[in-house]
Design a protein around this motif. Structure first.
Motif, PDB file in Angstrom:
ATOM      1  N   GLY A 148       8.741   3.181   2.696  1.00 15.22           N
ATOM      2  CA  GLY A 148       9.893   4.085   2.704  1.00 15.22           C
ATOM      3  C   GLY A 148      10.129   4.659   1.325  1.00 15.22           C
ATOM      4  N   GLY A 149      11.122   5.500   1.222  1.00 13.62           N
ATOM      5  CA  GLY A 149      11.450   6.075  -0.073  1.00 13.62           C
ATOM      6  C   GLY A 149      10.933   7.475  -0.248  1.00 13.62           C
ATOM      7  N   PRO A 150      10.637   7.838  -1.498  1.00 17.60           N
ATOM      8  CA  PRO A 150      10.266   9.217  -1.805  1.00 17.60           C
ATOM      9  C   PRO A 150       8.927   9.616  -1.167  1.00 17.60           C
ATOM     10  CG  PRO A 150      10.226   7.851  -3.785  1.00 17.60           C
ATOM     11  CD  PRO A 150      10.665   6.993  -2.656  1.00 17.60           C
ATOM     12  N   PRO A 151       8.665  10.915  -1.158  1.00 17.79           N
ATOM     13  CA  PRO A 151       7.461  11.404  -0.478  1.00 17.79           C
ATOM     14  C   PRO A 151       6.160  11.024  -1.186  1.00 17.79           C
ATOM     15  CG  PRO A 151       8.568  13.209  -1.593  1.00 17.79           C
ATOM     16  CD  PRO A 151       9.453  11.993  -1.736  1.00 17.79           C
ATOM     17  N   VAL A 152       5.111  11.116  -0.392  1.00 20.57           N
ATOM     18  CA  VAL A 152       3.745  10.918  -0.869  1.00 20.57           C
ATOM     19  C   VAL A 152       2.987  12.200  -0.559  1.00 20.57           C
ATOM     20  CG1 VAL A 152       1.625   9.580  -0.609  1.00 20.57           C
ATOM     21  CG2 VAL A 152       3.841   8.451  -0.366  1.00 20.57           C
ATOM     22  N   PHE A 153       2.279  12.709  -1.534  1.00 18.88           N
ATOM     23  CA  PHE A 153       1.466  13.904  -1.362  1.00 18.88           C
ATOM     24  C   PHE A 153       0.012  13.494  -1.556  1.00 18.88           C
ATOM     25  CE2 PHE A 153       5.583  14.991  -3.082  1.00 18.88           C
ATOM     26  CZ  PHE A 153       6.008  15.987  -2.218  1.00 18.88           C
ATOM     27  N   VAL A 154      -0.834  13.871  -0.606  1.00 20.97           N
ATOM     28  CA  VAL A 154      -2.250  13.498  -0.652  1.00 20.97           C
ATOM     29  C   VAL A 154      -3.082  14.767  -0.586  1.00 20.97           C
ATOM     30  CG1 VAL A 154      -4.094  12.194   0.492  1.00 20.97           C
ATOM     31  CG2 VAL A 154      -1.756  11.301   0.501  1.00 20.97           C
ATOM     32  N   TYR A 155      -4.120  14.830  -1.408  1.00 19.77           N
ATOM     33  CA  TYR A 155      -5.012  15.984  -1.363  1.00 19.77           C
ATOM     34  C   TYR A 155      -6.462  15.552  -1.482  1.00 19.77           C
ATOM     35  CZ  TYR A 155      -5.597  15.657  -6.454  1.00 19.77           C
ATOM     36  OH  TYR A 155      -5.893  15.222  -7.717  1.00 19.77           O
ATOM     37  N   GLU A 156      -7.326  16.421  -0.979  1.00 20.82           N
ATOM     38  CA  GLU A 156      -8.762  16.295  -1.187  1.00 20.82           C
ATOM     39  C   GLU A 156      -9.207  17.605  -1.833  1.00 20.82           C
ATOM     40  OE1 GLU A 156     -12.258  14.632   1.467  1.00 20.82           O
ATOM     41  OE2 GLU A 156     -11.642  16.631   2.124  1.00 20.82           O
ATOM     42  N   PHE A 157      -9.783  17.511  -3.010  1.00 21.31           N
ATOM     43  CA  PHE A 157     -10.156  18.676  -3.803  1.00 21.31           C
ATOM     44  C   PHE A 157     -11.631  18.992  -3.556  1.00 21.31           C
ATOM     45  CE2 PHE A 157     -11.279  20.801  -7.825  1.00 21.31           C
ATOM     46  CZ  PHE A 157     -10.236  21.688  -7.952  1.00 21.31           C
TER      47      PHE A 157
END
Length: 172
Positions: free
Chosen positions: A130-139
């Motif tokens: 829980g809590g703040p967001p998670v941002f995931v990327y594949e470059f």
């Protein structure tokens, strides 16, 4: 790192340094550092993370699936599967990505079972907490180095930190 290298683990030991203060536990385990609970995260990998770490395997022919599975085991980071598991993965990836060469499969499987798998695990654990967001990327941008074939480990960092005027690096 020196102690681990003496044990013959080499690059397998490459990862966040657990110092007992800033990073007291591995970041993708259930007991991740509590001080990170309220901080948003950005987690990224490149499409071909393993290309640099598997570069020795890419310089020689890989004659078949057994040799490919063995080579994946030698160059993969953050995963230590039995060779039979790598053979199974080769079979699945070959069906799903039939146009990839053995070298490309080496990089793709090595990247996915090592860096990408753990990035997803880390993000999942953060979301579950829980809590703040998670941002995931594949470059996926391919550097001009290495013949323009790969989006290597770390090649994303100039872009993530706002330096899009990237110049050629990692010259082979």
């Amino acid at each position: 790192y020196q102690e681990i290298a003496k044990e013959g683990l080499g690059f397998r030991a490459f990862g966040p340094v657990l110092d007992g203060i800033v990073i007291p536990h591995q970041t993708w385990t259930p007991d991740a550092p509590m001080q990170a609970a309220h901080i948003p995260m950005i987690i990224g990998t490149t499409l071909h993370e393993a290309a640099y770490f598997c570069s020795d395997g890419l310089k020689r022919p890989i004659p078949g699936d057994d040799a490919l599975a063995a080579e994946i085991g030698r160059c993969t980071h953050f995963a230590d599967f039995a060779e039979e598991k790598y053979r199974q993965l080769v079979s699945v990836y070959r069906r799903k990505m039939p146009n990839l060469s053995n070298g490309e499969l080496l990089v793709r499987i090595g990247t996915d079972v090592g860096m990408w798998r753990n990035a997803i695990l880390q993000a999942t654990r953060k979301i579950e907490a829980g809590g703040p967001p998670v941002f995931v990327y594949e470059f996926a941008w391919k550097t001009p180095s290495f013949g323009g074939l790969w989006a290597l480990h770390g090649i994303d960092l100039p872009f993530v930190f706002g330096h899009p005027d990237y110049s050629k690096a990692w010259d082979d």
